[in-house]
Design a protein around this motif. Structure first.
Motif, PDB file in Angstrom:
ATOM      1  N   TRP A   1      42.284  39.574  47.275  1.00 54.18           N
ATOM      2  CA  TRP A   1      41.996  40.965  47.637  1.00 54.18           C
ATOM      3  C   TRP A   1      41.927  41.845  46.393  1.00 54.18           C
ATOM      4  O   TRP A   1      41.091  42.742  46.297  1.00 54.18           O
ATOM      5  N   GLN A   2      42.819  41.589  45.442  1.00 56.33           N
ATOM      6  CA  GLN A   2      42.795  42.357  44.192  1.00 56.33           C
ATOM      7  C   GLN A   2      41.486  42.135  43.449  1.00 56.33           C
ATOM      8  O   GLN A   2      40.858  43.084  42.961  1.00 56.33           O
ATOM      9  N   ALA A   3      41.072  40.882  43.364  1.00 59.30           N
ATOM     10  CA  ALA A   3      39.833  40.572  42.663  1.00 59.30           C
ATOM     11  C   ALA A   3      38.637  41.210  43.358  1.00 59.30           C
ATOM     12  O   ALA A   3      37.727  41.760  42.711  1.00 59.30           O
ATOM     13  N   GLU A   4      38.642  41.155  44.691  1.00 55.73           N
ATOM     14  CA  GLU A   4      37.555  41.764  45.455  1.00 55.73           C
ATOM     15  C   GLU A   4      37.543  43.279  45.251  1.00 55.73           C
ATOM     16  O   GLU A   4      36.487  43.892  45.080  1.00 55.73           O
ATOM     17  N   GLY A   5      38.719  43.887  45.241  1.00 55.37           N
ATOM     18  CA  GLY A   5      38.808  45.322  45.050  1.00 55.37           C
ATOM     19  C   GLY A   5      38.292  45.747  43.687  1.00 55.37           C
ATOM     20  O   GLY A   5      37.571  46.744  43.562  1.00 55.37           O
ATOM     21  N   ARG A   6      38.654  44.989  42.654  1.00 58.67           N
ATOM     22  CA  ARG A   6      38.196  45.322  41.293  1.00 58.67           C
ATOM     23  C   ARG A   6      36.682  45.208  41.174  1.00 58.67           C
ATOM     24  O   ARG A   6      36.062  45.895  40.356  1.00 58.67           O
ATOM     25  N   GLN A   7      36.088  44.339  41.989  1.00 62.22           N
ATOM     26  CA  GLN A   7      34.630  44.187  41.954  1.00 62.22           C
ATOM     27  C   GLN A   7      33.935  45.268  42.770  1.00 62.22           C
ATOM     28  O   GLN A   7      32.922  45.840  42.340  1.00 62.22           O
ATOM     29  N   LEU A   8      34.472  45.580  43.963  1.00 64.18           N
ATOM     30  CA  LEU A   8      33.781  46.483  44.881  1.00 64.18           C
ATOM     31  C   LEU A   8      33.984  47.956  44.557  1.00 64.18           C
ATOM     32  O   LEU A   8      33.064  48.766  44.741  1.00 64.18           O
ATOM     33  N   ILE A   9      35.159  48.331  44.083  1.00 64.09           N
ATOM     34  CA  ILE A   9      35.434  49.751  43.866  1.00 64.09           C
ATOM     35  C   ILE A   9      34.453  50.378  42.876  1.00 64.09           C
ATOM     36  O   ILE A   9      33.919  51.469  43.144  1.00 64.09           O
ATOM     37  N   PRO A  10      34.167  49.760  41.728  1.00 60.44           N
ATOM     38  CA  PRO A  10      33.165  50.373  40.823  1.00 60.44           C
ATOM     39  C   PRO A  10      31.790  50.508  41.470  1.00 60.44           C
ATOM     40  O   PRO A  10      31.080  51.495  41.224  1.00 60.44           O
ATOM     41  N   GLN A  11      31.394  49.549  42.309  1.00 59.97           N
ATOM     42  CA  GLN A  11      30.113  49.647  43.004  1.00 59.97           C
ATOM     43  C   GLN A  11      30.132  50.809  44.000  1.00 59.97           C
ATOM     44  O   GLN A  11      29.175  51.587  44.091  1.00 59.97           O
ATOM     45  N   ASN A  12      31.237  50.920  44.734  1.00 60.96           N
ATOM     46  CA  ASN A  12      31.375  52.027  45.691  1.00 60.96           C
ATOM     47  C   ASN A  12      31.364  53.370  44.969  1.00 60.96           C
ATOM     48  O   ASN A  12      30.761  54.341  45.435  1.00 60.96           O
ATOM     49  N   PHE A  13      32.063  53.424  43.842  1.00 60.33           N
ATOM     50  CA  PHE A  13      32.144  54.652  43.061  1.00 60.33           C
ATOM     51  C   PHE A  13      30.760  55.086  42.599  1.00 60.33           C
ATOM     52  O   PHE A  13      30.409  56.277  42.650  1.00 60.33           O
ATOM     53  N   ALA A  14      29.945  54.127  42.163  1.00 60.99           N
ATOM     54  CA  ALA A  14      28.591  54.443  41.693  1.00 60.99           C
ATOM     55  C   ALA A  14      27.734  54.984  42.835  1.00 60.99           C
ATOM     56  O   ALA A  14      26.966  55.944  42.648  1.00 60.99           O
ATOM     57  N   THR A  15      27.865  54.400  44.025  1.00 68.73           N
ATOM     58  CA  THR A  15      27.116  54.895  45.182  1.00 68.73           C
ATOM     59  C   THR A  15      27.543  56.321  45.533  1.00 68.73           C
ATOM     60  O   THR A  15      26.711  57.190  45.815  1.00 68.73           O
ATOM     61  N   PHE A  16      28.858  56.560  45.520  1.00 67.37           N
ATOM     62  CA  PHE A  16      29.369  57.898  45.804  1.00 67.37           C
ATOM     63  C   PHE A  16      28.832  58.907  44.790  1.00 67.37           C
ATOM     64  O   PHE A  16      28.409  60.009  45.164  1.00 67.37           O
TER      65      PHE A  16
END
Length: 553
Positions: free
Chosen positions: A12-27
Motif C-alpha cells: 500500500w505504501q508503494a502504491e501510494g508513493r506512485q499514485l499520489i504524485p499522479q493524482n496531485f498533477a491531475t488536481f
C-alpha cells in the motif's frame, strides 16, 4: 507479527508513493483550468471546475487534506460573482444567544450517516428553530422524518437547485437563506463548493461551523468556517496538524445517537435467532466492501484459531454475505460456527444476542461499534499501522475512549478475544462501561449540553479571517500513502458527475474532449443535459424500468 504489517502495508505504501504524485498533477491541472476561467470572468464554469477538483482530490488522495489555492479561488469567485445586493445590508452582529440554526447539506436520502445525524440533531435541539438548505438535492428523496423534524421546529427546507441556474445561483440563494440565521452548520459533502462561495464575504455572514463527517478525506470549507466540529479525536488531531485549523477553532462534538433500549436478554435474543443460549457469540456488522482478504487471510480465517480453541464460540458476520470473498474453508474448519449473512437493516436482535463485537477489517465500521456498545457489548478493533499518524484510519469515538480494545496484530487479537471468551466478569464489566460512556457522551441531555456549549463558544469567537495565500504541497508520509488503497476513482467519472452544472459551451467542449479520449460509448448524449433535465431523465428511466419489471411479473 501479523503479515499485513509486513507485506500488505508495504504494498500500500508503494502504491501510494506512485499514485499520489499522479493524482496531485491531475488536481493541479484542474485548478489551473479553474483559475483561467475565473480570470476570464467566467465564474460559473470556474466554480464547476473548482468542484471537480475538490471531488477528484476527495476520491483520489493528492497528498493533502485541504487546498489553500482552491479555497482562495472560491473566495475570489464568491466576492466577485455575487453582488453586494444579495448579502445582508449591514454587517452581521454576533448574536448573544442562538435561536435560529441553518443546516446546509448537499443531498439527503433515507440512507447514510449525515441524514440520520441531522435528523437527530434537530429532534434533540428542541429549544431552537432549525432550517435546512440543500445544494444538490435529487428529486423526491428528502426523508419524511427529516421534513417532520424541521416542521416541528418551525423551520423551513430550501432546495437550492429547484430553479434554473448553477453553482453561483445556488450560492446567492444560500446567502439569502442565511440572512436570518444566528449560526450556520455545514453538513455538506466534502466536494461541495457552494457554501465557500456563498460566505466568501465573512463580515456579512453568520457564524459558521463545519461538521467534519469525512475526517479522513480532503474537503473544502476551511476558509469560511469559524469553527470545525470534529466528531472524533483522531479527526480533531488531523484538522490541526494537516488542515491548519487553529486550536481555538478546532472543537470536538460527539455524534448524537438514539438511546438503545434492550428489549431482550442475551439468552432470549439467541433463542430468537436459533443460536444456543450457552454459546459465546462474536458479532461483526459492516458493508461487504469493508471485509477484504489480505495476504491470503480472510476475515473469517482470522477467527479460526479462536473458534477451534473454544467450542462454545461462534462468529456471526452481517454484510459480507453477498461479496466475492470465499470463507468456505474457514467455515468448514470450524464446523459451521461461522455464519455469514447479507446486509440488513434489522440488526437490533443481533446486537442484543452478541457477547463480543469484532470490528470489520481491513476497513473499520465505527457506527456499528457504537451501536454494539450501546447495548453493552465490548468491542475489539484491529489497528495494524505502526504510528498514531494514521489514527483516522482506525476506530475511535469520544464514547469509546478508554473502553474500545485496539490491537496491532493477529496474535494480540486472538489473545484479547480469548480473555473475553474465558472471563465473563471482565466481558460484562467492559460492556457495561462502554454503554455508560456512550450514554454520557452521545445521548440526550448529555449531548445537548455539549451542543449548547459549542453554540455559545462559536458565536463569541471573532470571525475567521482567511489567510490562505499559500501554494499546495504534497506529502508522501502517513496517513497519506495508505489512502489511495482505500479509494481511487477515474477523472472521467468525476467529470460526468459535475458536467450538468456547467454552462452549455463548456459542457459541450468537455463532452467533445471526453469523446475524443474515451470514445462515444463511454460518453452518452444524456451527459449533455443540464442537471434538472438529466435528473428527470434518470427518474423517468428508473420508473420505466420498475413498471416494465412489474408487467413482466
Amino acid at each position: 507479527m501479523e503479515t499485513l504489517a509486513n507485506k500488505t502495508l508495504s504494498l500500500w505504501q508503494a502504491e501510494g508513493r506512485q499514485l499520489i504524485p499522479q493524482n496531485f498533477a491531475t488536481f493541479r491541472s484542474l485548478i489551473s483550468q479553474a483559475k483561467d476561467l475565473a480570470q476570464q470572468g467566467n465564474y460559473e464554469a470556474a466554480a464547476v471546475y473548482g468542484q471537480i477538483a475538490a471531488n477528484y482530490a476527495q476520491l483520489n488522495h493528492c497528498g493533502f487534506f485541504v487546498s489553500s489555492e482552491l479555497e482562495q479561488l472560491l473566495l475570489t469567485i464568491g466576492r466577485k460573482a455575487i453582488p453586494i445586493a444579495f448579502a445582508p445590508q449591514k454587517e452581521t452582529a454576533l448574536p448573544k444567544t442562538v435561536k435560529h440554526v441553518l443546516h446546509v447539506s448537499t443531498h439527503l436520502s433515507d440512507i447514510g450517516g449525515i441524514p440520520r445525524l441531522l435528523r437527530r440533531w434537530i429532534q434533540q435541539d428542541t429549544e431552537r428553530s432549525h432550517s435546512v438548505a440543500l445544494t444538490r438535492q435529487a428529486l423526491n428523496e428528502i426523508p419524511q422524518t427529516l421534513k417532520d423534524a424541521v416542521a416541528n421546529s418551525q423551520g423551513r427546507i430550501y432546495v437550492l437547485n429547484d430553479r434554473n441556474g448553477g453553482i453561483i445561483s445556488r450560492a446567492k440563494r444560500l446567502r439569502e437563506c442565511a440572512a436570518t440565521a444566528d449560526i450556520v452548520v455545514l453538513h455538506t459533502w466534502e466536494y461541495d463548493v457552494v457554501p465557500t462561495i456563498a460566505f466568501a464575504n465573512k463580515a456579512q455572514s453568520p457564524a459558521i461551523v463545519y461538521t467534519n463527517h469525512g475526517d479522513h478525506w480532503f474537503w473544502v470549507g476551511a476558509a469560511v468556517s469559524d469553527a470545525i466540529a470534529n466528531l472524533r479525536e483522531s479527526g480533531m488531531h488531523l484538522s490541526q496538524q494537516r488542515r491548519g485549523i487553529e486550536a481555538k477553532r478546532n472543537l470536538l462534538l460527539a455524534t448524537i445517537l438514539e438511546p438503545a433500549c434492550r428489549k431482550l436478554s442475551r439468552s432470549q435474543a439467541k433463542q430468537q435467532l436459533g443460536i444456543d443460549e450457552n454459546s459465546i457469540m462474536l458479532l461483526s456488522i459492516a458493508r461487504a466492501v469493508k471485509y477484504k482478504t489480505v495476504d491470503g487471510v480472510s476475515f473469517a480465517d482470522a477467527h479460526v484459531e479462536l473458534l477451534k480453541r473454544y467450542d462454545r464460540a461462534i462468529l456471526v458476520a452481517i454484510g459480507p454475505g453477498h461479496s466475492d470473498e470465499d470463507w468456505s474453508a474457514a467455515i468448514q474448519q470450524t464446523q459451521g460456527r461461522i455464519q455469514v449473512l447479507g446486509e440488513t437493516k434489522d440488526t437490533a436482535v443481533f446486537y442484543q444476542a452478541a457477547d463480543i463485537y469484532v470490528d470489520s477489517f481491513p476497513f473499520v465500521s465505527i457506527t456499528s461499534i457504537l451501536e454494539a456498545g450501546s447495548y453493552g457489548v465490548p468491542s475489539v478493533s484491529r489497528y495494524p499501522y505502526s504510528s498514531d499518524l494514521c489514527g483516522v484510519l482506525g476506530s475511535d469515538m469520544p464514547g469509546l475512549t478508554g473502553n474500545l480494545i485496539r490491537v496491532r496484530d493477529l496474535e494480540e487479537y486472538t489473545a484479547v478475544l480469548s480473555r473475553l471468551v474465558e472471563d465473563e466478569e471482565f466481558r460484562l464489566s467492559l460492556g457495561e462501561a462502554t454503554r455508560n460512556k456512550i450514554a454520557a457522551t452521545h445521548w440526550g441531555s448529555h449531548w445537548q449540553n455539549a451542543l449548547n456549549e459549542l453554540y455559545s463558544y462559536v458565536v463569541a469567537l471573532p470571525k475567521k479571517t482567511a489567510t490562505l495565500d499559500l501554494v499546495d504541497e504534497m506529502s508522501l508520509g502517513e496517513p497519506d500513502i495508505f489512502l489511495p488503497s482505500v479509494n481511487q476513482t477515474d477523472i472521467k467519472t468525476v467529470m460526468h458527475w459535475h458536467m450538468p452544472l456547467m454552462p452549455f459551451k463548456q459542457r459541450l467542449q468537455l463532452w467533445l474532449n471526453l469523446v475524443k479520449k474515451y470514445g462515444f460509448r463511454n460518453n452518452h448524449l444524456n451527459f449533455l443535459l443540464p442537471e434538472k433535465l438529466r435528473s428527470r431523465y434518470y427518474l423517468l428511466r428508473r420508473n420505466y424500468s420498475h413498471w416494465h419489471f412489474l408487467r413482466r411479473r
